[in-house]
Design a protein around this motif. Sequence first.
Motif, PDB file in Angstrom:
ATOM      1  N   VAL A  27     -14.133  38.356 -17.083  1.00  0.00           N
ATOM      2  CA  VAL A  27     -15.323  39.133 -17.779  1.00  0.00           C
ATOM      3  C   VAL A  27     -16.499  38.271 -17.206  1.00  0.00           C
ATOM      4  CG1 VAL A  27     -16.015  39.928 -19.794  1.00  0.00           C
ATOM      5  CG2 VAL A  27     -13.462  39.887 -19.428  1.00  0.00           C
ATOM      6  N   HIS A  28     -17.640  38.989 -16.864  1.00  0.00           N
ATOM      7  CA  HIS A  28     -18.713  38.338 -16.447  1.00  0.00           C
ATOM      8  C   HIS A  28     -19.751  38.757 -17.347  1.00  0.00           C
ATOM      9  CE1 HIS A  28     -17.196  37.211 -12.461  1.00  0.00           C
ATOM     10  NE2 HIS A  28     -16.520  38.298 -12.554  1.00  0.00           N
ATOM     11  N   LEU A  29     -20.119  37.668 -18.405  1.00  0.00           N
ATOM     12  CA  LEU A  29     -21.482  38.122 -19.206  1.00  0.00           C
ATOM     13  C   LEU A  29     -22.800  38.290 -18.226  1.00  0.00           C
ATOM     14  CD1 LEU A  29     -21.447  38.245 -22.471  1.00  0.00           C
ATOM     15  CD2 LEU A  29     -22.859  35.942 -22.244  1.00  0.00           C
ATOM     16  N   PRO A  30     -23.371  39.061 -18.495  1.00  0.00           N
ATOM     17  CA  PRO A  30     -24.722  39.371 -17.846  1.00  0.00           C
ATOM     18  C   PRO A  30     -25.827  38.201 -18.046  1.00  0.00           C
ATOM     19  CG  PRO A  30     -24.203  41.456 -18.940  1.00  0.00           C
ATOM     20  CD  PRO A  30     -23.391  40.541 -19.204  1.00  0.00           C
ATOM     21  N   ALA A  31     -26.611  38.340 -17.221  1.00  0.00           N
ATOM     22  CA  ALA A  31     -27.641  37.209 -17.304  1.00  0.00           C
ATOM     23  C   ALA A  31     -28.466  37.457 -18.543  1.00  0.00           C
ATOM     24  CB  ALA A  31     -28.648  37.464 -16.091  1.00  0.00           C
ATOM     25  N   ILE A  32     -28.889  36.418 -19.370  1.00  0.00           N
ATOM     26  CA  ILE A  32     -29.599  36.454 -20.567  1.00  0.00           C
ATOM     27  C   ILE A  32     -31.119  36.391 -20.530  1.00  0.00           C
ATOM     28  CG2 ILE A  32     -29.731  35.416 -22.725  1.00  0.00           C
ATOM     29  CD1 ILE A  32     -26.572  35.127 -22.539  1.00  0.00           C
ATOM     30  N   ALA A  33     -31.954  37.131 -20.925  1.00  0.00           N
ATOM     31  CA  ALA A  33     -33.286  37.172 -20.668  1.00  0.00           C
ATOM     32  C   ALA A  33     -33.643  35.826 -21.769  1.00  0.00           C
ATOM     33  CB  ALA A  33     -33.995  38.422 -21.208  1.00  0.00           C
ATOM     34  N   THR A  34     -34.699  35.127 -21.289  1.00  0.00           N
ATOM     35  CA  THR A  34     -35.279  34.066 -22.190  1.00  0.00           C
ATOM     36  C   THR A  34     -36.469  34.935 -22.946  1.00  0.00           C
ATOM     37  OG1 THR A  34     -36.877  33.804 -20.425  1.00  0.00           O
ATOM     38  CG2 THR A  34     -34.994  32.412 -20.463  1.00  0.00           C
ATOM     39  N   GLY A  35     -36.828  34.229 -24.126  1.00  0.00           N
ATOM     40  CA  GLY A  35     -37.810  34.816 -24.949  1.00  0.00           C
ATOM     41  C   GLY A  35     -37.360  34.439 -26.430  1.00  0.00           C
ATOM     42  N   THR A  36     -37.639  35.405 -27.327  1.00  0.00           N
ATOM     43  CA  THR A  36     -37.397  35.471 -28.502  1.00  0.00           C
ATOM     44  C   THR A  36     -35.746  35.327 -28.994  1.00  0.00           C
ATOM     45  OG1 THR A  36     -37.485  37.644 -29.177  1.00  0.00           O
ATOM     46  CG2 THR A  36     -39.591  36.108 -29.331  1.00  0.00           C
ATOM     47  N   GLY A  37     -35.447  34.689 -29.857  1.00  0.00           N
ATOM     48  CA  GLY A  37     -33.936  34.772 -30.442  1.00  0.00           C
ATOM     49  C   GLY A  37     -33.121  34.095 -29.301  1.00  0.00           C
ATOM     50  N   THR A  38     -32.026  34.852 -29.156  1.00  0.00           N
ATOM     51  CA  THR A  38     -30.951  34.028 -28.429  1.00  0.00           C
ATOM     52  C   THR A  38     -30.939  34.655 -27.159  1.00  0.00           C
ATOM     53  OG1 THR A  38     -29.236  35.640 -29.176  1.00  0.00           O
ATOM     54  CG2 THR A  38     -29.401  33.683 -30.240  1.00  0.00           C
ATOM     55  N   GLY A  39     -31.723  35.938 -26.995  1.00  0.00           N
ATOM     56  CA  GLY A  39     -31.878  36.841 -25.723  1.00  0.00           C
ATOM     57  C   GLY A  39     -30.549  37.579 -25.615  1.00  0.00           C
ATOM     58  N   ILE A  40     -29.402  37.503 -26.552  1.00  0.00           N
ATOM     59  CA  ILE A  40     -28.213  38.271 -26.409  1.00  0.00           C
ATOM     60  C   ILE A  40     -28.283  39.511 -26.934  1.00  0.00           C
ATOM     61  CG2 ILE A  40     -25.674  38.541 -26.838  1.00  0.00           C
ATOM     62  CD1 ILE A  40     -25.922  35.294 -27.016  1.00  0.00           C
ATOM     63  N   GLY A  41     -28.330  40.594 -25.997  1.00  0.00           N
ATOM     64  CA  GLY A  41     -28.537  42.118 -26.301  1.00  0.00           C
ATOM     65  C   GLY A  41     -27.032  42.970 -26.510  1.00  0.00           C
ATOM     66  N   PRO A  42     -27.190  44.301 -26.729  1.00  0.00           N
ATOM     67  CA  PRO A  42     -25.992  44.943 -26.799  1.00  0.00           C
ATOM     68  C   PRO A  42     -25.069  44.895 -25.637  1.00  0.00           C
ATOM     69  CG  PRO A  42     -28.131  46.251 -27.357  1.00  0.00           C
ATOM     70  CD  PRO A  42     -28.556  44.780 -27.072  1.00  0.00           C
ATOM     71  N   VAL A  43     -25.781  45.030 -24.409  1.00  0.00           N
ATOM     72  CA  VAL A  43     -24.771  45.147 -23.187  1.00  0.00           C
ATOM     73  C   VAL A  43     -24.053  43.663 -23.205  1.00  0.00           C
ATOM     74  CG1 VAL A  43     -26.213  44.380 -21.421  1.00  0.00           C
ATOM     75  CG2 VAL A  43     -24.853  45.777 -20.767  1.00  0.00           C
ATOM     76  N   HIS A  44     -24.406  42.806 -23.846  1.00  0.00           N
ATOM     77  CA  HIS A  44     -23.598  41.467 -23.657  1.00  0.00           C
ATOM     78  C   HIS A  44     -22.416  41.554 -24.764  1.00  0.00           C
ATOM     79  CE1 HIS A  44     -27.655  40.098 -22.450  1.00  0.00           C
ATOM     80  NE2 HIS A  44     -27.110  39.516 -21.679  1.00  0.00           N
TER      81      HIS A  44
END
Length: 284
Positions: A27-44
């Motif tokens: 299972v491949h976790l998508p790339a995580i955007a940098t910025g506010t919070g953890t950057g972990i979004g719904p698709v993750h």
Amino acid sequence: MLRIADTRTGHLVEIPAAPRRLLRSCVHLPAIATGTGTGIGPVHLRVPLVGDVLARTAELNGLQVVTVLTTPELTPDQTTALDRVMAVLGIHPPVVVGAHHPDAALGGPADVHVVAQGADIGDATGGGRIEVGRVGTVLLEEGVPDPGHLLSPDRPDVLVPETADPLAVRLLLLHRPYATPVTVTGAALAEARRTLRQWRRQVADWAQEPSRPIPADLLRESHAALVDDLDVAAVLDLLADVAERSDVPSGAKFETFAHLDRVLGLDLVRDVGHQHIPERPAPR
């Protein structure tokens, strides 16, 4: 036999190839955007969720499963957030997280890769490929809980509010074919919560009746849907139909829901033994 529609070919392929009884899933976790919070979004969350359903389905069919979750470089806060949100969504932890050489962790080449739609997974070319559709959220009307509260692992104070149920997010995401994009709305989450409350209450009531075997046609139909490209949405529709059928005994309804929840992971038997029993009036 477990079959998936390989995204690269569009054809159903059997995994693992017979006669081996061990499924190696990457299972491949998508790339995580940098910025506010953890950057972990719904698709993750949806990608590991589909990997979880794949593993549960394989195990239901007598296969052994090894799952590895590959991730981009994560900060300690991101790692903690990811672990926490997978736990509250009922996603079984993989044997290895963050593996850069998944073949070694899996004990051989992966039989299947679970990835976000359009993701680049580098040189992971072997095995079948399951692409998971995107997840979006919308702003909600006043008075309706924000689904972002349940989908945002960097907000632990609102991750599990008393009025919500994280597994409602799981139900909502499972009620769409895994390749289909999903938009999470307050109304959809509220409906998922109502469905979970109703099913758990019914399962608790059915558990008080004599046990009956699962009808052969229901067992056959549900397993056929699962092994043919993880059609969980069809299984959820089947359960909704079973709940209303007068020709299926209560004990058989209980066994059907409990059995299929091994794949659904919705904790449908949670209220068994906790029914509210009205107090009887004291004798005069």
